[in-house]
Write a protein that holds these residues in place. Structure first.
Motif, PDB file in Angstrom:
ATOM      1  N   ALA A  39       0.835  -1.209   0.000  1.00 36.12           N
ATOM      2  CA  ALA A  39       0.000   0.000   0.000  1.00 36.12           C
ATOM      3  C   ALA A  39       0.870   1.259   0.000  1.00 36.12           C
ATOM      4  O   ALA A  39       0.585   2.220  -0.729  1.00 36.12           O
ATOM      5  N   GLU A  40       1.924   1.247   0.806  1.00 31.02           N
ATOM      6  CA  GLU A  40       2.812   2.407   0.848  1.00 31.02           C
ATOM      7  C   GLU A  40       3.550   2.581  -0.473  1.00 31.02           C
ATOM      8  O   GLU A  40       3.680   3.686  -0.981  1.00 31.02           O
ATOM      9  N   PHE A  41       4.040   1.492  -1.040  1.00 31.78           N
ATOM     10  CA  PHE A  41       4.737   1.587  -2.327  1.00 31.78           C
ATOM     11  C   PHE A  41       3.761   2.058  -3.412  1.00 31.78           C
ATOM     12  O   PHE A  41       4.133   2.823  -4.301  1.00 31.78           O
ATOM     13  N   GLY A  42       2.517   1.618  -3.309  1.00 27.81           N
ATOM     14  CA  GLY A  42       1.491   2.063  -4.257  1.00 27.81           C
ATOM     15  C   GLY A  42       1.302   3.566  -4.240  1.00 27.81           C
ATOM     16  O   GLY A  42       1.017   4.179  -5.278  1.00 27.81           O
ATOM     17  N   LYS A  43       1.456   4.185  -3.072  1.00 30.89           N
ATOM     18  CA  LYS A  43       1.385   5.648  -2.997  1.00 30.89           C
ATOM     19  C   LYS A  43       2.463   6.268  -3.882  1.00 30.89           C
ATOM     20  O   LYS A  43       2.214   7.225  -4.605  1.00 30.89           O
ATOM     21  N   LEU A  44       3.668   5.707  -3.795  1.00 32.50           N
ATOM     22  CA  LEU A  44       4.789   6.248  -4.573  1.00 32.50           C
ATOM     23  C   LEU A  44       4.553   6.081  -6.066  1.00 32.50           C
ATOM     24  O   LEU A  44       4.871   6.978  -6.854  1.00 32.50           O
ATOM     25  N   VAL A  45       3.990   4.951  -6.448  1.00 31.97           N
ATOM     26  CA  VAL A  45       3.676   4.710  -7.856  1.00 31.97           C
ATOM     27  C   VAL A  45       2.716   5.784  -8.354  1.00 31.97           C
ATOM     28  O   VAL A  45       2.871   6.316  -9.458  1.00 31.97           O
ATOM     29  N   ARG A  46       1.743   6.135  -7.537  1.00 31.11           N
ATOM     30  CA  ARG A  46       0.716   7.105  -7.949  1.00 31.11           C
ATOM     31  C   ARG A  46       1.196   8.551  -7.934  1.00 31.11           C
ATOM     32  O   ARG A  46       0.749   9.357  -8.741  1.00 31.11           O
TER      33      ARG A  46
END
Length: 101
Positions: free
Chosen positions: A40-47
């Motif tokens: 979920a945290e890495f997904g923030k960075l992707v977005r």
């Protein structure tokens, strides 16, 4: 009157020059194994990364390349203290050199 203007961000980013400091990575994670980072945290960075440096492949593997960093600090704001353990400005004469705009 309708004004349709499309901005191609990739073209603007491609005009930049990058002096990559291979010896001093300016962004670091709390775990050396990037695939072990919280999804979920890495997904923030992707977005949020405007340079699209954080990616998740079709197989679910995470990847990151600091070499094209725009030094905006968005990733630091989104994840400092969770999965991001280090964010520093590159050393003088290193990093991005904006060439357009």
């Amino acid at each position: 009157m309708s004004l349709n203007i499309t901005v191609n961000v990739s073209e603007y980013i491609a005009a930049n020059k990058y002096n990559v400091d291979e010896e001093n990575v300016h962004i670091g994670f709390c775990n050396d194994d990037i695939d072990q980072l919280d999804d979920a945290e890495f997904g923030k960075l992707v977005r949020v990364c405007p340079a699209a440096l954080y990616k998740v492949g079709p197989d679910g593997r995470k990847s990151f390349d600091y070499a094209g960093c725009l030094e905006c600090g968005t990733c630091r704001i989104a994840c400092e203290g969770s999965i991001l353990s280090k964010w520093e400005n590159p050393k003088p004469m290193m990093g991005v050199v904006y060439r357009f705009g």
